[in-house]
Motif scaffolding. Structure first.
Motif, PDB file in Angstrom:
ATOM      1  N   HIS A   9       1.276  -1.044  -0.115  1.00 61.93           N
ATOM      2  CA  HIS A   9      -0.161  -0.663   0.010  1.00 61.93           C
ATOM      3  C   HIS A   9       1.288   1.548  -0.075  1.00 61.93           C
ATOM      4  O   HIS A   9       0.713   2.179  -0.897  1.00 61.93           O
ATOM      5  N   TYR A  10       1.931   1.307   0.832  1.00 59.97           N
ATOM      6  CA  TYR A  10       2.805   2.546   0.715  1.00 59.97           C
ATOM      7  C   TYR A  10       3.679   2.511  -0.542  1.00 59.97           C
ATOM      8  O   TYR A  10       3.368   3.396  -1.109  1.00 59.97           O
ATOM      9  N   LEU A  11       4.032   1.297  -0.979  1.00 60.63           N
ATOM     10  CA  LEU A  11       4.787   1.691  -2.922  1.00 60.63           C
ATOM     11  C   LEU A  11       3.549   2.308  -3.310  1.00 60.63           C
ATOM     12  O   LEU A  11       4.150   3.114  -4.318  1.00 60.63           O
ATOM     13  N   GLN A  12       2.064   1.887  -3.461  1.00 61.81           N
ATOM     14  CA  GLN A  12       1.697   2.269  -4.381  1.00 61.81           C
ATOM     15  C   GLN A  12       1.616   3.703  -3.878  1.00 61.81           C
ATOM     16  O   GLN A  12       1.154   4.965  -5.023  1.00 61.81           O
ATOM     17  N   LEU A  13       1.216   4.083  -3.088  1.00 58.41           N
ATOM     18  CA  LEU A  13       0.723   5.176  -2.341  1.00 58.41           C
ATOM     19  C   LEU A  13       2.549   6.430  -3.034  1.00 58.41           C
ATOM     20  O   LEU A  13       1.891   7.433  -3.712  1.00 58.41           O
ATOM     21  N   HIS A  60       6.969  -2.955 -10.953  1.00 59.76           N
ATOM     22  CA  HIS A  60       6.538  -4.740 -10.716  1.00 59.76           C
ATOM     23  C   HIS A  60       7.168  -4.963  -9.759  1.00 59.76           C
ATOM     24  O   HIS A  60       8.115  -5.561  -9.877  1.00 59.76           O
ATOM     25  N   ARG A  61       6.088  -5.303  -8.739  1.00 58.88           N
ATOM     26  CA  ARG A  61       6.328  -5.909  -7.283  1.00 58.88           C
ATOM     27  C   ARG A  61       6.084  -6.991  -7.090  1.00 58.88           C
ATOM     28  O   ARG A  61       4.969  -7.660  -7.667  1.00 58.88           O
ATOM     29  N   ASP A  62       7.335  -7.740  -7.419  1.00 57.89           N
ATOM     30  CA  ASP A  62       7.216  -9.414  -8.125  1.00 57.89           C
ATOM     31  C   ASP A  62       6.622  -9.992  -6.638  1.00 57.89           C
ATOM     32  O   ASP A  62       6.433 -11.427  -6.963  1.00 57.89           O
ATOM     33  N   ARG A  63       7.337  -9.794  -6.212  1.00 47.90           N
ATOM     34  CA  ARG A  63       7.100 -10.521  -4.296  1.00 47.90           C
ATOM     35  C   ARG A  63       7.678 -10.550  -3.307  1.00 47.90           C
ATOM     36  O   ARG A  63       8.128  -8.924  -3.334  1.00 47.90           O
ATOM     37  N   ALA A  69      12.697  -8.895  12.808  1.00 50.69           N
ATOM     38  CA  ALA A  69      13.379  -7.706  12.706  1.00 50.69           C
ATOM     39  C   ALA A  69      14.034  -8.334  14.474  1.00 50.69           C
ATOM     40  O   ALA A  69      13.415  -8.648  14.951  1.00 50.69           O
ATOM     41  N   ALA A  70      14.708  -7.032  14.366  1.00 52.56           N
ATOM     42  CA  ALA A  70      14.996  -7.816  16.495  1.00 52.56           C
ATOM     43  C   ALA A  70      14.007  -7.248  16.607  1.00 52.56           C
ATOM     44  O   ALA A  70      13.758  -7.789  18.206  1.00 52.56           O
ATOM     45  N   ASP A  71      12.844  -6.246  16.843  1.00 56.38           N
ATOM     46  CA  ASP A  71      12.305  -5.630  17.067  1.00 56.38           C
ATOM     47  C   ASP A  71      10.686  -5.231  16.820  1.00 56.38           C
ATOM     48  O   ASP A  71      10.646  -4.428  17.113  1.00 56.38           O
ATOM     49  N   GLY A  72      11.108  -5.575  15.517  1.00 60.44           N
ATOM     50  CA  GLY A  72      10.067  -5.723  14.234  1.00 60.44           C
ATOM     51  C   GLY A  72       9.342  -6.666  13.011  1.00 60.44           C
ATOM     52  O   GLY A  72       9.558  -7.872  14.012  1.00 60.44           O
ATOM     53  N   VAL A  73       9.063  -6.301  12.007  1.00 60.56           N
ATOM     54  CA  VAL A  73       8.931  -7.381  11.534  1.00 60.56           C
ATOM     55  C   VAL A  73       9.958  -6.215   9.466  1.00 60.56           C
ATOM     56  O   VAL A  73       9.406  -5.331  10.048  1.00 60.56           O
ATOM     57  N   SER A  74       9.912  -7.555   9.731  1.00 63.77           N
ATOM     58  CA  SER A  74      11.466  -7.023   7.885  1.00 63.77           C
ATOM     59  C   SER A  74      10.594  -7.173   6.920  1.00 63.77           C
ATOM     60  O   SER A  74      10.035  -9.126   6.645  1.00 63.77           O
ATOM     61  N   VAL A  75      10.364  -6.877   6.062  1.00 59.30           N
ATOM     62  CA  VAL A  75       9.230  -6.768   5.182  1.00 59.30           C
ATOM     63  C   VAL A  75      10.135  -6.855   3.704  1.00 59.30           C
ATOM     64  O   VAL A  75      10.818  -5.586   3.445  1.00 59.30           O
ATOM     65  N   THR A  76      10.681  -7.308   2.519  1.00 59.72           N
ATOM     66  CA  THR A  76      11.478  -7.608   1.701  1.00 59.72           C
ATOM     67  C   THR A  76      10.242  -7.467   0.453  1.00 59.72           C
ATOM     68  O   THR A  76      10.103  -8.530   0.277  1.00 59.72           O
ATOM     69  N   SER A  77      10.620  -6.454  -0.333  1.00 63.39           N
ATOM     70  CA  SER A  77       9.762  -6.200  -1.758  1.00 63.39           C
ATOM     71  C   SER A  77      10.865  -5.850  -2.982  1.00 63.39           C
ATOM     72  O   SER A  77      11.797  -6.021  -2.777  1.00 63.39           O
ATOM     73  N   LEU A  78      10.428  -7.351  -3.718  1.00 67.11           N
ATOM     74  CA  LEU A  78      11.404  -7.416  -4.915  1.00 67.11           C
ATOM     75  C   LEU A  78      10.322  -7.276  -6.033  1.00 67.11           C
ATOM     76  O   LEU A  78       9.339  -8.293  -6.217  1.00 67.11           O
ATOM     77  N   GLY A  79      11.053  -7.322  -6.838  1.00 60.89           N
ATOM     78  CA  GLY A  79      10.675  -6.765  -8.803  1.00 60.89           C
ATOM     79  C   GLY A  79      11.654  -6.006  -9.447  1.00 60.89           C
ATOM     80  O   GLY A  79      12.608  -5.816  -9.529  1.00 60.89           O
ATOM     81  N   ARG A  80      10.551  -5.286 -10.438  1.00 66.01           N
ATOM     82  CA  ARG A  80      12.013  -4.369 -11.424  1.00 66.01           C
ATOM     83  C   ARG A  80      10.985  -3.333 -11.774  1.00 66.01           C
ATOM     84  O   ARG A  80       9.757  -3.125 -11.208  1.00 66.01           O
ATOM     85  N   LEU A  81      11.946  -2.129 -11.996  1.00 61.01           N
ATOM     86  CA  LEU A  81      11.752  -0.981 -12.224  1.00 61.01           C
ATOM     87  C   LEU A  81      10.775  -0.557 -13.786  1.00 61.01           C
ATOM     88  O   LEU A  81      11.726  -1.430 -14.149  1.00 61.01           O
TER      89      LEU A  81
END
Length: 127
Positions: A9-13, A60-63, A69-81
């Motif tokens: 959602h953040y990336l789309q915004l 193109h947000r592929d996956r 993470a140490a004190d949270g959650v880690s999210v990695t977005s992989l794709g192509r510009l």
């Protein structure tokens, strides 16, 4: 919203240049780091720094990869510009990885890695 959904959602915004709404998903003092170690305090500052690199860019947000993470959650977005260079020529297929750390439902870190500089250099062999 789950962690990957919040990042998507953040990336789309951000792509839509709805920076006020995207900024509401950032924790106060969020760390935003782009290639070359360039740090940005705000999304408008980040957007203005891209002026001249391309006319527009999207992902193109592929996956998404989600983990602890140490004190949270880690999210990695992989794709192509994909997008359009300043001269109007389109581009596509430029790899990227965006690494986020989320805490309490907000983004506290965003680290951006991509091959955009390599693509720019390949367009201008004098670089």
């Amino acid at each position: 919203m789950d962690a990957a959904g919040l990042v998507d959602h953040y990336l789309q915004l951000c792509e839509d240049r709805d920076l006020d709404r995207a900024g509401r998903l950032l924790a106060p003092g969020a760390l935003i780091v782009f290639p070359g170690g360039r740090r940005f305090a705000t999304l408008p500052e980040l957007a203005s720094a891209a002026t001249g690199t391309y006319r527009w860019v999207r992902k193109h947000r592929d996956r998404y990869l989600v983990g602890a993470a140490a004190d949270g959650v880690s999210v990695t977005s992989l794709g192509r510009l994909y997008g359009q260079w300043p001269d109007g020529e389109p581009f596509d297929g430029i790899r990227y990885a965006d690494v986020f750390v989320l805490r309490d439902g907000l983004i506290v870190e965003q680290h951006v890695y991509n091959d955009l500089a390599i693509a720019v250099a390949s367009r201008d062999p004098s670089r």
